[in-house]
Design an enzyme around this catalytic site. Structure first.
Site, mmCIF file in Angstrom:
data_model
loop_
_atom_site.group_PDB
_atom_site.id
_atom_site.type_symbol
_atom_site.label_atom_id
_atom_site.label_comp_id
_atom_site.label_asym_id
_atom_site.label_seq_id
_atom_site.Cartn_x
_atom_site.Cartn_y
_atom_site.Cartn_z
ATOM 1 N N ASN A 1 39.560 -1.379 12.273
ATOM 2 C CA ASN A 1 38.370 -2.233 12.188
ATOM 3 C C ASN A 1 38.189 -2.655 10.730
ATOM 4 O OD1 ASN A 1 35.626 -3.122 11.905
ATOM 5 N ND2 ASN A 1 35.140 -2.149 13.855
ATOM 6 N N ARG B 1 29.524 -9.116 -3.046
ATOM 7 C CA ARG B 1 29.697 -9.777 -4.341
ATOM 8 C C ARG B 1 29.802 -11.293 -4.221
ATOM 9 N NH1 ARG B 1 31.395 -7.738 -9.414
ATOM 10 N NH2 ARG B 1 31.175 -9.457 -10.902
ATOM 11 N N HIS C 1 33.879 -6.771 14.582
ATOM 12 C CA HIS C 1 32.610 -6.766 15.313
ATOM 13 C C HIS C 1 31.679 -7.760 14.629
ATOM 14 C CE1 HIS C 1 29.421 -4.217 17.600
ATOM 15 N NE2 HIS C 1 28.927 -5.406 17.330
ATOM 16 N N ARG D 1 28.537 -9.967 13.947
ATOM 17 C CA ARG D 1 27.121 -9.907 14.333
ATOM 18 C C ARG D 1 26.459 -11.232 13.995
ATOM 19 N NH1 ARG D 1 28.111 -4.335 13.424
ATOM 20 N NH2 ARG D 1 27.240 -3.067 15.123
ATOM 21 N N GLU E 1 34.764 -6.975 19.337
ATOM 22 C CA GLU E 1 33.699 -6.244 20.003
ATOM 23 C C GLU E 1 32.352 -6.816 19.597
ATOM 24 O OE1 GLU E 1 34.623 -2.271 18.705
ATOM 25 O OE2 GLU E 1 33.338 -2.455 16.922
ATOM 26 N N HIS F 1 34.155 5.507 16.918
ATOM 27 C CA HIS F 1 32.916 5.774 16.189
ATOM 28 C C HIS F 1 32.997 7.155 15.539
ATOM 29 C CE1 HIS F 1 28.906 4.089 15.310
ATOM 30 N NE2 HIS F 1 28.659 5.353 14.974
ATOM 31 N N ASP F 2 33.118 7.149 14.223
ATOM 32 C CA ASP F 2 33.133 8.355 13.389
ATOM 33 C C ASP F 2 34.361 9.234 13.592
ATOM 34 O OD1 ASP F 2 30.814 7.531 12.249
ATOM 35 O OD2 ASP F 2 29.526 9.035 13.186
ATOM 36 N N GLY G 1 37.308 2.226 11.509
ATOM 37 C CA GLY G 1 37.063 1.358 10.367
ATOM 38 C C GLY G 1 36.497 2.089 9.176
ATOM 39 N N HIS G 2 35.253 2.538 9.275
ATOM 40 C CA HIS G 2 34.539 3.087 8.123
ATOM 41 C C HIS G 2 35.305 4.230 7.465
ATOM 42 C CE1 HIS G 2 30.910 4.041 5.745
ATOM 43 N NE2 HIS G 2 31.309 5.293 5.902
#
EC number: 2.6.99.2
Length: 238
Positions: free
Chosen positions: A7, A18, A43, A45, A70, A190-191, A213-214
């Site tokens: 992701n 920036r 994703h 938004r 997503e 997720h996580d 991703g994160h």
């Protein structure tokens, strides 16, 4: 083997903080592919606080691996999917103002809506996935929509992993076995991270794909992107 979809939303978040085009989302996505990612996830938004519509069009033109989009399937999102025709669409019931996805669908309550979406996306030749928790009845309802896959929401697993990993993963073991018995493919996200991914994947033999991703981007700050993707792929090489 479970596939890794990266992701790239966090890359877009950094760029947008920036202004300009540093880092370049397209270049990073292509590098992810070159370094071994088997798919790219975005994703978008409505407020475009990270991925922009223009990014989605640029990625579609250039990617050579699976493209997974997503999001909350409102009218704007549906039009985007119709134009892009990604390999996979993951339907997520998040409100426009949430920081990150934090719950799966109540499929029974949204059954007719999801059935229509699945039918439409299938008509466009797109594989469908419904973002969902581990409730077995909910998964049964998802199967009735005709969706190809579900994506298991794994934040509860990650949050409980260090307290009792066996207890944390057990609902996902049951959910994946139930989904598989109903003919559903199984994604997860997720996580998930380098600490908890291997244990999760070892216990879900039917796991088709994870999207990360994160944590992956955070690890890349220390390890570099190529080494990070190699390590995530290694966690899935069971």
């Amino acid at each position: 083997m479970t596939r890794l979809s990266v992701n790239v939303n966090k890359i877009a978040t950094l760029r947008n903080a920036r202004g300009g085009n540093v880092p370049d989302v397209l270049r990073v996505a292509l590098d992810c592919e070159r370094f071994g990612a088997q798919g790219i996830t975005v994703h978008p938004r409505p407020d475009e606080r990270h991925i922009r519509r223009s990014d989605v069009y640029d990625l579609k033109k250039a990617l050579t691996t699976e493209f997974n989009i997503e999001g909350n399937p409102d009218e704007r999102f549906i039009r985007l999917i119709e134009e892009i025709r990604p390999e996979q669409v993951t339907m997520v019931p998040d409100a426009p103002d949430v920081l990150t996805s934090n719950a799966g669908w109540d499929v029974a309550r949204n059954y007719d809506h999801l059935c229509r979406l699945v039918e439409q996306f299938h008509a466009w030749g797109i594989r469908t996935s419904i973002f969902i928790d581990t409730d077995l009845d909910n998964i049964s309802w998802a199967a009735k929509t005709g969706t190809d896959r579900i994506e298991l929401y794994t934040e509860p697993y990650a949050a409980a992993y260090h307290k009792d990993m066996a207890a944390a993963v057990q609902p996902y073991v049951k959910a994946s076995a139930h989904a598989h018995s109903l003919g559903l493919g199984i994604n997860a996200g997720h996580d998930l991270n380098l600490d908890n991914l291997r244990y999760f994947a070892e216990r879900l033999p039917y796991l088709d794909e994870v999207s990360i991703g994160h944590a992956l981007i955070a690890d890349a700050l220390y390890l570099g992107l190529e080494e990070t993707i190699r390590q995530y792929r290694d966690q899935l090489a069971l």
